[in-house]
Design a protein around this motif. Sequence first.
Motif, mmCIF file in Angstrom:
data_model
loop_
_atom_site.group_PDB
_atom_site.id
_atom_site.type_symbol
_atom_site.label_atom_id
_atom_site.label_comp_id
_atom_site.label_asym_id
_atom_site.label_seq_id
_atom_site.Cartn_x
_atom_site.Cartn_y
_atom_site.Cartn_z
ATOM 1 N N SER B 33 60.841 32.815 -59.561
ATOM 2 C CA SER B 33 59.621 32.860 -58.901
ATOM 3 C C SER B 33 59.054 32.272 -58.359
ATOM 4 N N SER B 34 59.509 30.534 -57.410
ATOM 5 C CA SER B 34 59.201 30.791 -56.992
ATOM 6 C C SER B 34 59.232 30.741 -55.299
ATOM 7 N N ASP B 35 60.768 31.215 -55.311
ATOM 8 C CA ASP B 35 61.185 32.023 -54.422
ATOM 9 C C ASP B 35 60.499 33.280 -54.116
ATOM 10 N N GLU B 36 60.722 33.869 -54.660
ATOM 11 C CA GLU B 36 59.421 35.313 -55.000
ATOM 12 C C GLU B 36 58.250 35.185 -54.618
ATOM 13 N N GLU B 37 57.625 34.438 -54.617
ATOM 14 C CA GLU B 37 56.297 33.302 -54.111
ATOM 15 C C GLU B 37 56.706 33.575 -52.173
ATOM 16 N N ARG B 38 57.552 32.741 -52.184
ATOM 17 C CA ARG B 38 58.097 32.446 -50.940
ATOM 18 C C ARG B 38 58.162 33.381 -49.679
ATOM 19 N N ARG B 39 58.817 34.775 -50.897
ATOM 20 C CA ARG B 39 59.655 35.906 -50.034
ATOM 21 C C ARG B 39 58.116 36.557 -49.378
ATOM 22 N N ARG B 40 57.298 36.802 -50.313
ATOM 23 C CA ARG B 40 55.511 37.353 -50.234
ATOM 24 C C ARG B 40 55.264 36.232 -49.666
ATOM 25 N N ARG B 41 55.032 35.034 -49.720
ATOM 26 C CA ARG B 41 54.353 34.631 -48.024
ATOM 27 C C ARG B 41 54.951 34.559 -47.185
ATOM 28 N N LYS B 42 55.836 34.639 -47.003
ATOM 29 C CA LYS B 42 57.220 35.216 -45.658
ATOM 30 C C LYS B 42 56.062 36.339 -45.042
ATOM 31 N N GLN B 43 56.878 37.285 -45.850
ATOM 32 C CA GLN B 43 56.427 38.502 -45.923
ATOM 33 C C GLN B 43 54.999 38.381 -44.877
ATOM 34 N N ALA B 44 54.069 38.126 -45.635
ATOM 35 C CA ALA B 44 52.600 38.560 -45.567
ATOM 36 C C ALA B 44 52.109 37.513 -44.190
ATOM 37 N N GLU B 45 53.012 36.707 -43.863
ATOM 38 C CA GLU B 45 53.149 36.172 -42.558
ATOM 39 C C GLU B 45 53.395 36.810 -41.300
ATOM 40 N N HIS B 46 54.648 36.940 -41.568
ATOM 41 C CA HIS B 46 54.999 37.700 -40.552
ATOM 42 C C HIS B 46 54.237 39.383 -40.476
ATOM 43 N N GLU B 47 53.639 40.428 -41.512
ATOM 44 C CA GLU B 47 52.530 41.416 -41.214
ATOM 45 C C GLU B 47 51.351 40.649 -40.451
ATOM 46 N N ARG B 48 51.493 39.945 -40.972
ATOM 47 C CA ARG B 48 50.095 39.226 -40.421
ATOM 48 C C ARG B 48 50.228 38.688 -38.737
ATOM 49 N N ARG B 49 51.428 37.889 -38.546
ATOM 50 C CA ARG B 49 51.820 38.083 -37.125
ATOM 51 C C ARG B 49 52.068 39.187 -36.322
ATOM 52 N N GLU B 50 52.741 40.598 -37.017
ATOM 53 C CA GLU B 50 52.404 41.588 -36.297
ATOM 54 C C GLU B 50 51.513 42.008 -35.652
ATOM 55 N N ARG B 51 50.578 42.103 -37.234
ATOM 56 C CA ARG B 51 49.209 42.704 -36.820
ATOM 57 C C ARG B 51 48.835 42.110 -35.330
ATOM 58 N N GLU B 52 48.420 40.321 -35.136
ATOM 59 C CA GLU B 52 48.071 40.079 -34.832
ATOM 60 C C GLU B 52 48.664 40.116 -33.188
#
Lengths: 274, 186
Positions: B33-52
Amino acid sequence: MNKTHSNSELIKKAEGILGNDITEQKPTVVVWGLMNAGKSHLLNMLTNHIETEYFRTNDIRETSEIKNFETEEFIFMDTPGVDANYNDDQLAMSGAEKADIILFVHQPQGELEKIEIDYLRKIKKSFGQYADKYIIMVLSKSDTESADNIELIKKRILAQCHETLGFTPRCYAISGSRFQAGVTQNQSGLIRVSHLTELIKHLESLKIDISSIKRERQLIAVKEAIKEFMQAERALQEKKMETERNIREAFKTFNRTMTEFRHWMQNNNTNLKG
Amino acid sequence: MALPWLIGAAVLGVGALIAAVANDDESSSHDSSSDEERRRRKQAEHERREREKEEEMAFLRMAFNQEGSKRSHDFQKLLSEWITVNYRGTSPFRAVLLNTGVQARHSVDRHFVDSCELGDDVLNTETRENLNFFETCYEADLAMTERFYKAVDILMDLQEQKAVLRHYHEQLELISYQLSRHPLSH
């Protein structure tokens, strides 16, 4: 006179030189002098037009074109009197360019005038080393002055040629009227004192070496024309460079702005990649 | 008959084994469950960066276009005495900012300098290249002004005159050479 006009004159001159046949064996004798100097009358006598004029004479300006008469030995050419107007002067000069022998006619009212000296200088230059031999001074109407006066004027003219122009031509003081009267009245004395026969004899003696003067004059004319062409070409080149400079100058700010524009594009590129 | 102590030890051993296995299961479930969370966070971060990044790109594109359009007037004014620049449309600036860099996008069938035959004899290389580049960046019709035509006419005329003079000059040089080759007799 604008450049184009002067270039067309130059081209005309070159065409004249290039069309000049120096292999022609008959000498061209050109009679030259101020208006009313007695040129046409002298020519009539030399071409044996004693009773009927071929070359028109008058006290007013009669000759406004170059007129030729060809004998078995010579081509005689009449020219308009110089100092009448610009066109006549140009015509007279172009006549002189065709001459192998110049008879420079001066009427004995005194010494050579400045304008005569100026023209003589030009003609003399075009004859090069042959000027002494092929330019002949003719003191016309010698019957209008006393023999002493004629002698004085003759000496003065020759001194002017020597001192001012640096050449020593022959000078004949002639009287066309005496010659004419002598022939029509069959009086050999009048013919003798007209001194015209001496002039004719001298002309005949010059025939022998005429090809040299033809070649010399042609060479001088060609060299002179080459100089003028070089000058004209230089003038055109300068004008061309000036026009090119003006165009270059006109786009200078545009080019500078474009350089700056390219840098701006380049910076955008760098920013993106950075 | 087995010894009671031996039986007791075996029971204890099995119990311990079961307990150990049960412990392992619990820990594994927690890690997943921690990996999943990390992956989701990473994905969100990536998407945020892409958006920016996209936002930044959009801003840069807008600024780039604005600047390009603004410059179009400067060029028009700069060239006005010699070349009339008629822009096509209200946004003639055709260079674009791509993620890979700046690209000048207006393709030109025949450049102005070529169609007007403005070669090296009229314009220098720098000006010709700049005019070509200008045409690839801006959609515009370029035309020579009266003044430019006049200057070019003068240049052409001078060149023709020079050629004519040269022709006669060469003929005179030839005659001069021929005459000089034969020494004059005196």
